[in-house]
Motif scaffolding. Sequence first.
Motif, PDB file in Angstrom:
ATOM      1  N   GLU A   1       0.811  -1.211   0.000  1.00 32.89           N
ATOM      2  CA  GLU A   1       0.000   0.000   0.000  1.00 32.89           C
ATOM      3  C   GLU A   1       0.849   1.268   0.000  1.00 32.89           C
ATOM      4  O   GLU A   1       2.008   1.244   0.430  1.00 32.89           O
ATOM      5  N   PRO A   2       0.278   2.389  -0.471  1.00 29.55           N
ATOM      6  CA  PRO A   2       1.009   3.663  -0.456  1.00 29.55           C
ATOM      7  C   PRO A   2       1.523   4.005   0.935  1.00 29.55           C
ATOM      8  O   PRO A   2       0.795   3.895   1.927  1.00 29.55           O
ATOM      9  N   GLY A   3       2.796   4.404   1.005  1.00 34.56           N
ATOM     10  CA  GLY A   3       3.402   4.765   2.270  1.00 34.56           C
ATOM     11  C   GLY A   3       3.996   3.601   3.048  1.00 34.56           C
ATOM     12  O   GLY A   3       4.695   3.811   4.040  1.00 34.56           O
ATOM     13  N   LYS A   4       3.739   2.381   2.590  1.00 34.15           N
ATOM     14  CA  LYS A   4       4.218   1.201   3.323  1.00 34.15           C
ATOM     15  C   LYS A   4       5.728   1.054   3.178  1.00 34.15           C
ATOM     16  O   LYS A   4       6.265   1.093   2.069  1.00 34.15           O
ATOM     17  N   LYS A   5       6.407   0.848   4.312  1.00 38.21           N
ATOM     18  CA  LYS A   5       7.848   0.580   4.290  1.00 38.21           C
ATOM     19  C   LYS A   5       8.062  -0.862   3.851  1.00 38.21           C
ATOM     20  O   LYS A   5       7.392  -1.775   4.337  1.00 38.21           O
ATOM     21  N   LEU A   6       8.981  -1.079   2.924  1.00 39.69           N
ATOM     22  CA  LEU A   6       9.199  -2.407   2.370  1.00 39.69           C
ATOM     23  C   LEU A   6      10.152  -3.207   3.250  1.00 39.69           C
ATOM     24  O   LEU A   6      11.217  -2.728   3.644  1.00 39.69           O
ATOM     25  N   ASN A   7       9.760  -4.423   3.536  1.00 39.47           N
ATOM     26  CA  ASN A   7      10.582  -5.347   4.303  1.00 39.47           C
ATOM     27  C   ASN A   7      11.345  -6.207   3.294  1.00 39.47           C
ATOM     28  O   ASN A   7      10.784  -7.104   2.674  1.00 39.47           O
ATOM     29  N   GLU A   8      12.644  -5.920   3.137  1.00 43.08           N
ATOM     30  CA  GLU A   8      13.430  -6.620   2.120  1.00 43.08           C
ATOM     31  C   GLU A   8      13.480  -8.124   2.368  1.00 43.08           C
ATOM     32  O   GLU A   8      13.373  -8.921   1.431  1.00 43.08           O
ATOM     33  N   ARG A   9      13.650  -8.523   3.602  1.00 38.28           N
ATOM     34  CA  ARG A   9      13.721  -9.953   3.909  1.00 38.28           C
ATOM     35  C   ARG A   9      12.433 -10.660   3.532  1.00 38.28           C
ATOM     36  O   ARG A   9      12.445 -11.732   2.921  1.00 38.28           O
ATOM     37  N   GLU A  10      11.307 -10.031   3.863  1.00 37.05           N
ATOM     38  CA  GLU A  10      10.007 -10.629   3.557  1.00 37.05           C
ATOM     39  C   GLU A  10       9.785 -10.723   2.051  1.00 37.05           C
ATOM     40  O   GLU A  10       9.295 -11.744   1.546  1.00 37.05           O
ATOM     41  N   LEU A  11      10.159  -9.669   1.329  1.00 39.26           N
ATOM     42  CA  LEU A  11       9.998  -9.696  -0.122  1.00 39.26           C
ATOM     43  C   LEU A  11      10.902 -10.750  -0.762  1.00 39.26           C
ATOM     44  O   LEU A  11      10.483 -11.445  -1.694  1.00 39.26           O
ATOM     45  N   CYS A  12      12.125 -10.862  -0.265  1.00 45.84           N
ATOM     46  CA  CYS A  12      13.039 -11.872  -0.802  1.00 45.84           C
ATOM     47  C   CYS A  12      12.482 -13.282  -0.587  1.00 45.84           C
ATOM     48  O   CYS A  12      12.548 -14.129  -1.486  1.00 45.84           O
ATOM     49  N   GLU A  13      11.922 -13.520   0.584  1.00 47.40           N
ATOM     50  CA  GLU A  13      11.344 -14.833   0.869  1.00 47.40           C
ATOM     51  C   GLU A  13      10.115 -15.093  -0.008  1.00 47.40           C
ATOM     52  O   GLU A  13       9.924 -16.195  -0.521  1.00 47.40           O
ATOM     53  N   THR A  14       9.299 -14.084  -0.179  1.00 47.38           N
ATOM     54  CA  THR A  14       8.088 -14.224  -0.986  1.00 47.38           C
ATOM     55  C   THR A  14       8.418 -14.546  -2.441  1.00 47.38           C
ATOM     56  O   THR A  14       7.791 -15.394  -3.075  1.00 47.38           O
ATOM     57  N   LEU A  15       9.427 -13.861  -2.964  1.00 43.52           N
ATOM     58  CA  LEU A  15       9.777 -13.994  -4.374  1.00 43.52           C
ATOM     59  C   LEU A  15      10.839 -15.053  -4.628  1.00 43.52           C
ATOM     60  O   LEU A  15      11.117 -15.387  -5.781  1.00 43.52           O
ATOM     61  N   GLY A  16      11.456 -15.561  -3.574  1.00 46.74           N
ATOM     62  CA  GLY A  16      12.472 -16.586  -3.737  1.00 46.74           C
ATOM     63  C   GLY A  16      13.747 -16.067  -4.368  1.00 46.74           C
ATOM     64  O   GLY A  16      14.338 -16.719  -5.229  1.00 46.74           O
ATOM     65  N   ILE A  17      14.194 -14.873  -3.956  1.00 47.64           N
ATOM     66  CA  ILE A  17      15.373 -14.245  -4.544  1.00 47.64           C
ATOM     67  C   ILE A  17      16.297 -13.736  -3.444  1.00 47.64           C
ATOM     68  O   ILE A  17      15.928 -13.705  -2.268  1.00 47.64           O
ATOM     69  N   SER A  18      17.507 -13.323  -3.845  1.00 50.19           N
ATOM     70  CA  SER A  18      18.442 -12.705  -2.906  1.00 50.19           C
ATOM     71  C   SER A  18      18.209 -11.199  -2.895  1.00 50.19           C
ATOM     72  O   SER A  18      17.409 -10.667  -3.675  1.00 50.19           O
ATOM     73  N   ARG A  19      18.930 -10.499  -2.025  1.00 52.37           N
ATOM     74  CA  ARG A  19      18.711  -9.061  -1.894  1.00 52.37           C
ATOM     75  C   ARG A  19      19.259  -8.266  -3.073  1.00 52.37           C
ATOM     76  O   ARG A  19      18.766  -7.175  -3.361  1.00 52.37           O
ATOM     77  N   THR A  20      20.256  -8.801  -3.784  1.00 50.76           N
ATOM     78  CA  THR A  20      20.841  -8.044  -4.897  1.00 50.76           C
ATOM     79  C   THR A  20      19.824  -7.777  -6.014  1.00 50.76           C
ATOM     80  O   THR A  20      19.625  -6.619  -6.399  1.00 50.76           O
ATOM     81  N   PRO A  21      19.141  -8.797  -6.566  1.00 51.04           N
ATOM     82  CA  PRO A  21      18.144  -8.502  -7.596  1.00 51.04           C
ATOM     83  C   PRO A  21      16.969  -7.675  -7.066  1.00 51.04           C
ATOM     84  O   PRO A  21      16.379  -6.883  -7.794  1.00 51.04           O
ATOM     85  N   LEU A  22      16.637  -7.857  -5.775  1.00 53.36           N
ATOM     86  CA  LEU A  22      15.551  -7.059  -5.209  1.00 53.36           C
ATOM     87  C   LEU A  22      15.928  -5.580  -5.212  1.00 53.36           C
ATOM     88  O   LEU A  22      15.138  -4.730  -5.619  1.00 53.36           O
ATOM     89  N   ARG A  23      17.120  -5.271  -4.751  1.00 56.40           N
ATOM     90  CA  ARG A  23      17.542  -3.872  -4.676  1.00 56.40           C
ATOM     91  C   ARG A  23      17.681  -3.254  -6.066  1.00 56.40           C
ATOM     92  O   ARG A  23      17.389  -2.071  -6.254  1.00 56.40           O
TER      93      ARG A  23
END
Length: 241
Positions: free
Chosen positions: A42-64
């Motif tokens: 949602e608008p204004g939501k702070k992104l949790n990198e660890r959670e997104l990486c787990e959800t998408l099955g990726i490392s932090r480099t492609p996420l960033r």
Amino acid sequence: MQNSDIEPGERLAPLMPRVERQRLHDTVVEHIRRFIVEGVLEPGKKLNERELCETLGISRTPLREALKVLAAEGLIEISPNRGASVWKMSEAELRETFELMSGLEAFSGELACERITPAEIADIKALHYAMLACRAQNDLAGYYSRNQAIHDKINEAARNSQLRQTYVAVNRRLQALRFRSNFQIPKWDRAIHDHDEMLKALDDRDGRRLATILRQHLLDKRDAVLQIQSNEDAAGASLKA
């Protein structure tokens, strides 16, 4: 579902697919962009990198790397000390961007009526009927993807590369808000009526009529979004009181 406003829990329910390694960069960008459009993020939501990486099955480099692309599109805000968050438009920015988009849509409609082919109109009609089927099933995500494809094809039929480039850039910033404009069932059904009228204007090659419909269509979406945000702000204020 009853014929009433769409509840937040219902629109955030779809599962987030895991990302395949092929074309990883583009796929990650596409998935996060869709999460933003459909309100999963949602608008204004702070992104949790660890959670997104787990959800998408990726490392932090492609996420960033993906977040940098989305920041360039105006969908993500990256702060050195606070990380990334979903961009939230101010009321003034929202009004101005919808006004600009209404003009781009109107100009697209005028040019499209001069240049569109019968095959392109047939494609738009097929999308329109698929969109109606999604509405009958209360499938807002499916409806929205076909709705946007219709607007996109009208813009492409304008055959103007500079208009196309500007249109795509501005529309990316508004997609999440355009999605939100259909949360209220009467607004959703009014949008379908507008699309019926768009098809008639395209069939008649009536550029002036199509431009008028498209311009008002976008301004109605602006008003719907402003009303939703006002209601949400009021509800938030009452909870804090």
